[in-house]
Enzyme design. Structure first.
Site, short mmCIF file in Angstrom:
data_model
loop_
_atom_site.label_atom_id
_atom_site.label_comp_id
_atom_site.label_asym_id
_atom_site.label_seq_id
_atom_site.Cartn_x
_atom_site.Cartn_y
_atom_site.Cartn_z
N HIS A 469 0.79 -1.23 0.00
CA HIS A 469 0.00 0.00 0.00
C HIS A 469 0.82 1.29 0.00
CE1 HIS A 469 -3.51 2.39 0.22
NE2 HIS A 469 -4.25 1.58 0.93
N TYR A 584 -14.83 5.76 8.56
CA TYR A 584 -13.80 6.25 7.63
C TYR A 584 -14.21 5.90 6.21
CZ TYR A 584 -9.04 6.66 5.60
OH TYR A 584 -7.94 7.00 4.84
N THR A 597 -4.82 10.76 -0.42
CA THR A 597 -6.18 10.56 0.08
C THR A 597 -6.52 11.53 1.19
OG1 THR A 597 -5.45 8.92 1.71
CG2 THR A 597 -6.14 8.09 -0.46
#
Length: 767
Positions: A469, A584, A597
């Site tokens: 990630h 979230y 993000t």
């Protein structure tokens, strides 16, 4: 040893008759071809940088400016207002009347052309700072926004390359501390009682009037100096400094297209997919991939694509680092506990799918056994980071272990041929769940979790991926996966399932990687394996294919599909947990340069009021529908704020990082950053490439992907709005938590979606 011998370009020996030199012409040619390929790539990258740097200019526009200036000058009209003459007088070698005139015009024209380009770039940058278009509903575009769109199209140029707009993207806006705190308090109020909220409000006021001002000044300087005041800290402290396992906790996955199964031959599927991915990598290197334009006009940042291939996360004691290579001519393959190096580039070209299939089939036919401990080596990448970092230094820094590890870490990407078949069997929920679990974690030791991504190939030809990630966010991998879904079908397979084409040349054999694993190293591997097994056993994962309705019906409800789903998630969670929780939702900030993000907080005062109304028999359906509309509108407003730099959490995170640098503890920041995300959600985007025509080929849509639970007592929910008729949900939680269940939560999601659909379609709106 054949590969080793052929790698020697020449050898010599001294005899009593003199020096005997043996030259291997094939090896020398390979060295020459490699050098030519390398220089071609360098020159290509340099050309692309020049083209991107001078966009929206072009050679033809430069020629037009030059010819115009020279023509006017020859017609005794001076468009330079004397600058050409000044250049003639002061630059050596331009004293000749004719030569000086032409060279002076050429230099002036080039400078004028560059000046025009800079003007266009910075004008576009100023235009892209306007975000009013985000807050206008569909069909309600103001005259101001229409004029703005026209100007953006005028200054945006034509036929942009991938990075053409990078210099024109604005910097991420730094909001004021007061605005961020106000938005934060509004978002946290639904899940706090009055006493806790009043206490937190007092801490917030003290922070705003005191320490917040000091921390904000540091951030202000960083926002001026750095390209993006969030991204580097986010990558380092959220991802690379984490010492817990990245398997399940950080890595995410993607699954195959559910409705299409092009071949059942794994070597053929892997070959076609690998070839398509290499074509995609070539387009990235040449910047021929089209940049993503919202509404076909507003560009998104393309910075994250750079590290998609040839990238590996390297473990460290205190923090990891990313190693990215400019090029790689091989992939690393794992099959039945053995590792192989497979060349993808040979004699100056990429191998074709049929040639790759031959190489992969040789691996699948190889019956050799792994050496003791070799099978479980990948568990090191899935376990705790510190033991892996120490083991890498102690056992993998020299000899054959280093050479083999280098082959893996310097590969374009990692391929894992699994032993256990998975498939999507309609009506069999366990088959969907098993497929998702295989992509998220496998068996805990058959993925190289540190690679930018691992391509997973199943024995029946099904595929998926597992991605690290830190290097980029999920939309980047989703873009590649969409490109793959579209292009692979175009390449096609033969009737018996093999790749197309005939073998015309002999290609390099796969190279088996060798290991020397002492007992202490095996013990570290075994310890990591136990960690990964515990993580795998604790994951409760469900992949739901929702086919009752999709985006088409949601649009009839006259609301955003994302807001529709988020309200369903709030309703489902309230019904299963009996309370509301901090939620979230990931949104992108790629309207800004190097943006990644921001967090949307879907649990709002309006959403809670709507959910309570759905459960209140005293509320009429008309009243509830009004509350639903208000809740979705509030959610859309929060999403727009997050996309345009007016979010909450990234600003708070950066303030917290500055406080840590200054070694200052603040109770307000500690409270904000310690709140658990019990419900963590994310939408997987699609239609990022114009190659995937879902109207013509609706069955090519992939089932999206997912991630592990973020909180011990919470859920991780990823969803994709797959065309007009399907939704896919990936729901994860922990088996060790007695209050969570992925099966019960997905059932609650389906019920919530159906109830909201009935509310919208069966209730007459209040005028």
């Amino acid at each position: 040893m054949a590969e080793a011998h052929s790698a020697v370009a020449f050898s010599f020996q001294v005899t009593h008759e003199g020096v005997d030199v043996n030259v291997n012409h094939d090896a020398l040619k390979a060295v020459w071809d490699s050098g030519v390929h390398s220089w071609k790539k360098r020159l290509g990258k340099a050309k692309n940088k020049i083209k991107a740097g001078t966009y929206p200019g072009s050679p033809s526009s430069w020629l037009f400016v030059t010819v115009t200036v020279l023509s006017l000058r020859l017609a005794e009209v001076d468009p330079s207002f004397g600058l050409v003459g000044l250049l003639q007088r002061h630059i050596p070698g331009l004293n000749s009347e004719t030569t000086g005139l032409y060279m002076g015009c050429l230099i002036y024209s080039t400078l004028l052309w560059l000046g025009i380009i800079l003007f266009l770039k910075y004008t576009l940058k100023l235009l892209l700072m306007y975000h009013g278009w985000m807050y206008e509903g569909r069909g309600k575009i103001s005259i101001q926004t229409k004029a703005w769109l026209l100007l953006v199209r005028m200054f945006g140029g034509r036929k942009p390359m991938l990075n053409s707009y990078q210099a024109s993207l604005p910097k991420l806006v730094l909001p004021s501390v007061k605005d961020t705190i106000n938005r934060y308090l509004l978002s946290i109020k639904p899940i706090m009682d009055d006493e806790k909220f009043n206490h937190l409000s007092k801490l917030a006021v003290d922070f705003e009037k005191g320490l917040g001002k000091k921390l904000q000044r540091y951030l202000l300087v960083k926002s001026w100096w750095a390209t993006n005041y969030v991204t580097d800290w986010w990558e380092e402290y959220v991802y690379l400094r984490g010492r817990s396992p990245i398997m399940v906790n950080s890595n995410y996955y993607g699954v195959d297209a559910v409705l299409v199964h092009p071949t059942k031959i794994p070597a053929a599927r892997a070959a076609n997919v690998t070839y398509v991915m290499l074509q995609y990598r070539r387009d990235l290197d040449r910047e021929e991939l089209n940049p993503i334009l919202l509404n076909k006009t507003i560009p998104l940042c393309s910075a994250q694509y750079e590290r998609q291939f040839n990238t590996t996360r390297i473990p460290g004691i205190e923090g990891d680092r990313l190693m990215h290579l400019k090029d790689s001519k091989h992939v690393a393959v794992y099959h039945k506990g053995r590792f192989f190096k497979v060349y993808i580039h040979f004699k100056g070209r990429h191998l074709m799918p049929n040639e790759l299939e031959k190489s992969f089939q040789k691996i699948l036919d190889d019956e050799s056994l792994p050496v003791d401990g070799e099978e479980h080596i990948p568990a090191l990448t899935g376990g705790d980071r510190v033991p892996w970092a120490k083991a890498r230094t102690e056992f993998f820094s020299k000899g054959k272990n280093k050479a083999s590890l280098d082959a893996i870490e310097k590969a374009a990407f990692f391929i894992s041929f699994d032993d256990e078949a998975q498939d999507f069997i309609m009506g069999d929920q366990k088959s969907f769940d098993g497929f998702a679990g295989a992509m998220l974690h496998g068996n805990g030791y058959n993925r190289w979790f540190d690679k930018s991504f691992t391509l997973v190939v199943l024995p029946n030809g099904r595929i998926g991926f597992n991605a690290e990630h830190s290097w980029a966010d999920a939309p980047i991998m989703a873009h590649l996966w969409e490109f793959l879904c579209a292009t692979e079908c175009e390449r096609g397979y033969t009737e018996d399932g093999h790749t197309k084409g005939d073998l015309t040349v002999s290609t390099p054999n796969p190279i088996r990687l060798e290991w020397d694993l002492p007992d202490p190293c095996k013990q570290v591997i075994e310890n990591s394996l136990q960690v990964t097994k515990q993580l795998v056993d604790d994951v409760d994962l469900r992949l739901l294919m929702h086919d009752a309705f999709g985006k088409g019906l949601m649009k009839k409800c006259k609301t955003s599909p994302d807001a529709f789903i988020q309200m369903a998630l709030q309703l489902a969670y309230y019904r299963t947990a009996g309370k509301f929780s901090l939620t979230y939702e990931s949104s992108m900030t790629r309207l800004f340069r190097e943006g990644r993000t921001e967090t949307v907080r879907p649990c709002t005062m309006e959403s809670c009021t709507f959910v309570r109304a759905m459960e209140d028999s005293n509320k009429t359906r008309e009243e509830t529908l009004v509350l639903f509309k208000k809740a979705t509108e509030r959610h859309q407003m929060g999403y727009r704020d997050a996309m345009t730099g007016k979010g909450i959490d990234r600003h708070m995170f950066c303030l917290y990082v500055v406080s840590k640098y200054l070694e200052i503890e603040d109770p307000f920041l500690t409270q904000v950053l310690s709140e658990p995300w019990t419900l963590s959600t994310s939408q997987t985007p699609h239609t990022q490439t114009d190659k995937l025509d879902l109207i013509k080929y609706p069955d090519r849509i992939a089932g999206g992907g997912g991630f592990g639970p973020v909180a011990d007592d919470g859920y991780g929910v990823s969803y994709i709005i797959a065309g007009e008729n399907y939704l896919f949900f990936h729901v994860s939680c922990k088996r060790s938590c007695p209050t969570t269940s992925s099966a019960k939560f997905t059932d609650a999601i389906c019920k919530a979606l159906a109830d909201i659909k009935d509310l919208c379609l069966d209730t007459k709106p209040v005028q």
